[in-house]
Scaffold this motif. Structure first.
Motif, PDB file in Angstrom:
ATOM      1  N   ASP A 149       0.865  -1.175   0.000  1.00 33.55           N
ATOM      2  CA  ASP A 149       0.000   0.000   0.000  1.00 33.55           C
ATOM      3  C   ASP A 149       0.905   1.230   0.000  1.00 33.55           C
ATOM      4  O   ASP A 149       1.372   1.675   1.058  1.00 33.55           O
ATOM      5  CB  ASP A 149      -0.916  -0.032   1.233  1.00 33.55           C
ATOM      6  N   THR A 150       1.182   1.753  -1.166  1.00 34.17           N
ATOM      7  CA  THR A 150       2.143   2.860  -1.293  1.00 34.17           C
ATOM      8  C   THR A 150       1.632   4.133  -0.623  1.00 34.17           C
ATOM      9  O   THR A 150       2.435   4.915  -0.107  1.00 34.17           O
ATOM     10  CB  THR A 150       2.482   3.132  -2.774  1.00 34.17           C
ATOM     11  N   ALA A 151       0.327   4.348  -0.614  1.00 39.59           N
ATOM     12  CA  ALA A 151      -0.215   5.550   0.024  1.00 39.59           C
ATOM     13  C   ALA A 151       0.021   5.515   1.536  1.00 39.59           C
ATOM     14  O   ALA A 151       0.446   6.521   2.131  1.00 39.59           O
ATOM     15  CB  ALA A 151      -1.702   5.690  -0.281  1.00 39.59           C
ATOM     16  N   THR A 152      -0.212   4.374   2.152  1.00 38.53           N
ATOM     17  CA  THR A 152       0.008   4.255   3.593  1.00 38.53           C
ATOM     18  C   THR A 152       1.493   4.353   3.918  1.00 38.53           C
ATOM     19  O   THR A 152       1.883   5.002   4.894  1.00 38.53           O
ATOM     20  CB  THR A 152      -0.585   2.938   4.124  1.00 38.53           C
ATOM     21  N   ALA A 153       2.322   3.725   3.113  1.00 43.85           N
ATOM     22  CA  ALA A 153       3.765   3.808   3.334  1.00 43.85           C
ATOM     23  C   ALA A 153       4.234   5.252   3.230  1.00 43.85           C
ATOM     24  O   ALA A 153       5.021   5.728   4.064  1.00 43.85           O
ATOM     25  CB  ALA A 153       4.510   2.936   2.329  1.00 43.85           C
TER      26      ALA A 153
END
Length: 185
Positions: A149-153
């Protein structure tokens, strides 16, 4: 050398932002008034309103023009064809973000004061997180980073650097990146 009207207006606008930065950093966004900023800039509040619709507009302008976003955009542009491993580039980007925050303590004070004053910062923060998230997504799509999950990272990385800087706690960005991407690092 005489200035054109537009040059004079641009110069005055920058001086108003300089004064706003000093006042907001000193008094906080909630504690400062337009009158305080006008006094610091040695102008009338009416003149200030010719450049900014409100105190909140001054805050948003300060943070969008002088904050971390312009530099983060530059870093992203520089990374576009960077062949180095993602964890190296990401650590350098976060270290640059951390240095930017450290070098601009007054802006950091205004940023955190703005959040308490409920100035809408979601767009500014969101764009910063999006820039980091886009980098991560590009590297996932290239097969260099594992799918995640790139947004959360991006939100986690962004927040970890900003909060640690605000607390005055040094952060090892390489170790932070290594926590999220151990097999890639």
């Amino acid at each position: 050398m005489s200035r054109t009207r537009s040059e004079q207006a641009a110069w005055r606008r920058e001086r108003l932002l300089d004064a706003a930065l000093r006042v907001f950093a000193d008094k906080g966004v909630d504690g400062a008034t337009v009158k305080d900023v006008a006094q610091a800039a040695e102008v009338t509040p009416g003149l200030l309103y010719r450049y900014f619709d409100s105190k909140e507009a001054m805050v948003e302008t300060l943070l969008s023009e002088r904050g971390f976003l312009p530099r983060l955009r530059e870093l992203r542009a520089e990374q576009e064809n960077d062949p180095r491993p993602a964890v190296v580039v990401l650590a350098e980007t976060l270290a640059a973000f951390d240095r930017l925050l450290a070098d601009n303590a007054e802006l950091m004070a205004v940023f955190f004061s703005s959040a308490q004053a409920r100035v809408p910062l979601a767009a500014l923060v969101g764009e910063g997180q999006q820039l980091i998230g886009d980098f991560l997504l590009e590297r996932v799509e290239a097969g260099e980073l594992r799918p995640h999950d790139t947004a959360t990272a991006a939100r986690s990385l962004f927040a970890a650097v900003a909060v640690n800087r605000r607390l005055g706690t040094p952060i090892d960005v390489a170790a932070l990146v290594g926590l999220l991407f151990p097999e890639e690092g």
